[in-house]
Write an enzyme that holds these catalytic residues in place. Sequence first.
Site, short mmCIF file in Angstrom:
data_model
loop_
_atom_site.label_atom_id
_atom_site.label_comp_id
_atom_site.label_asym_id
_atom_site.label_seq_id
_atom_site.Cartn_x
_atom_site.Cartn_y
_atom_site.Cartn_z
N HIS A 1 31.24 42.01 43.06
CA HIS A 1 30.27 41.00 43.39
C HIS A 1 30.03 40.97 44.91
CE1 HIS A 1 34.26 39.18 43.34
NE2 HIS A 1 33.85 38.24 44.13
N MET B 1 23.09 35.32 37.96
CA MET B 1 23.62 34.64 36.78
C MET B 1 23.65 33.13 37.01
SD MET B 1 26.82 35.88 34.43
CE MET B 1 28.16 35.57 35.56
N SER B 2 24.70 32.64 37.69
CA SER B 2 24.84 31.18 37.84
C SER B 2 23.69 30.59 38.67
CB SER B 2 26.20 30.82 38.42
OG SER B 2 26.50 31.61 39.55
N HIS C 1 31.84 49.52 41.88
CA HIS C 1 32.53 48.75 42.92
C HIS C 1 32.81 49.58 44.16
CE1 HIS C 1 33.51 47.08 38.93
NE2 HIS C 1 33.31 45.94 39.53
#
Lengths: 205, 205
Positions: free
Chosen positions: A124, A178-179, A104
């Site tokens: 993210h 992912m999504s 991060h």
Amino acid sequence: MVIKLMAVTDDTHDTSDLLRILVEIHPYVDHVQIREKQKPAGLVYQLCRELLEEGLPVQKLWLNDRVDVALLLGLKQVHIPGQGLPLEELKKLYPDLRIGAPVHSLEEAVQAEAAGVAYALYGHCFSTASKKGKSPQPLANLGSIRQNIRIPLYGIGGIDVERLVSLKALELDGVAVMSGIFSAKDPLSAVKKLREECLRLDEIQ
Amino acid sequence: MVIKLMAVTDDTHDTSDLLRILVEIHPYVDHVQIREKQKPAGLVYQLCRELLEEGLPVQKLWLNDRVDVALLLGLKQVHIPGQGLPLEELKKLYPDLRIGAPVHSLEEAVQAEAAGVAYALYGHCFSTASKKGKSPQPLANLGSIRQNIRIPLYGIGGIDVERLVSLKALELDGVAVMSGIFSAKDPLSAVKKLREECLRLDEIQ
């Protein structure tokens, strides 16, 4: 260089659905990360076994968190999440294990490289349903991270076809989705569009 | 023989609380099973490490599910839950690993013994908050299981001081207690009462 594509499963499909989707999409991605946090270890073991039997190349497979499942199946690639098993101890006991790790910040990225990880996953990157209410990490950090580590640098979080261009500009080695794949109505079509954009961005560069 | 006592953690305490409770109670139990399903592997690793540093005898420690954490810490005792890692594969790869396994019938108990498990854990024996809405397994099965396996047979589920007497009558080797200890206002006092009853039942037999 073409941006590499990692498909990260989202723990919303049952294993038979997931097996079907992964068998369909794997020819269009470079890596598959099995991230089924709520499924018991026996189911994850079975899923990985069947995936390999169905022809997923073992070098594409990364298993999230469950090093024990990887060991039982002879898999050599794991992704260790934050608060997962301690990286240094893991590398000491299993020097041949290839480990991906989330980062991060520049500091974490440098630490991850020093610990011997195989790739750093920054995120993210953009707002995403799976990290609701949490602000994305600044994309600007990716510039200094890129300059300070040699291991492959991937981005994750809210990545779609339109956003690939800015990650390409930041010289990322790859993206993890992912999504954007597993919540899509048609995962195969979603993957193909991502792959096409990766190829297009490589050509116009 | 005195009924053996296994304290099974219930995943409701944070790790510092749990550490404190376990350090207090372990002198009064024969086994401690760390069953912290919702905690990330890194926290479970840290908890087990600190427990051993605080003096928990390693031979009392059983780790639920996470064989990878056990391997990193050099632990040799794991409890594999239903839908956990496949027992046969596990014994093949790690013949020295001692494995406890849940059973719900004579058939499963015989299979578990054949797979080389170290103890069979039958349950749940009585209605319990952690298995709300599910009927207990018939205690009557324990008679035939007892006669057909040689490995230690433990009971779990809703076990309290009053119910120990019927399990003793069924010649169980031990009992595993979760909420009766970890949901108690005073876990140390709860454990001491269980231990006293185990000793009393042995004397009056």
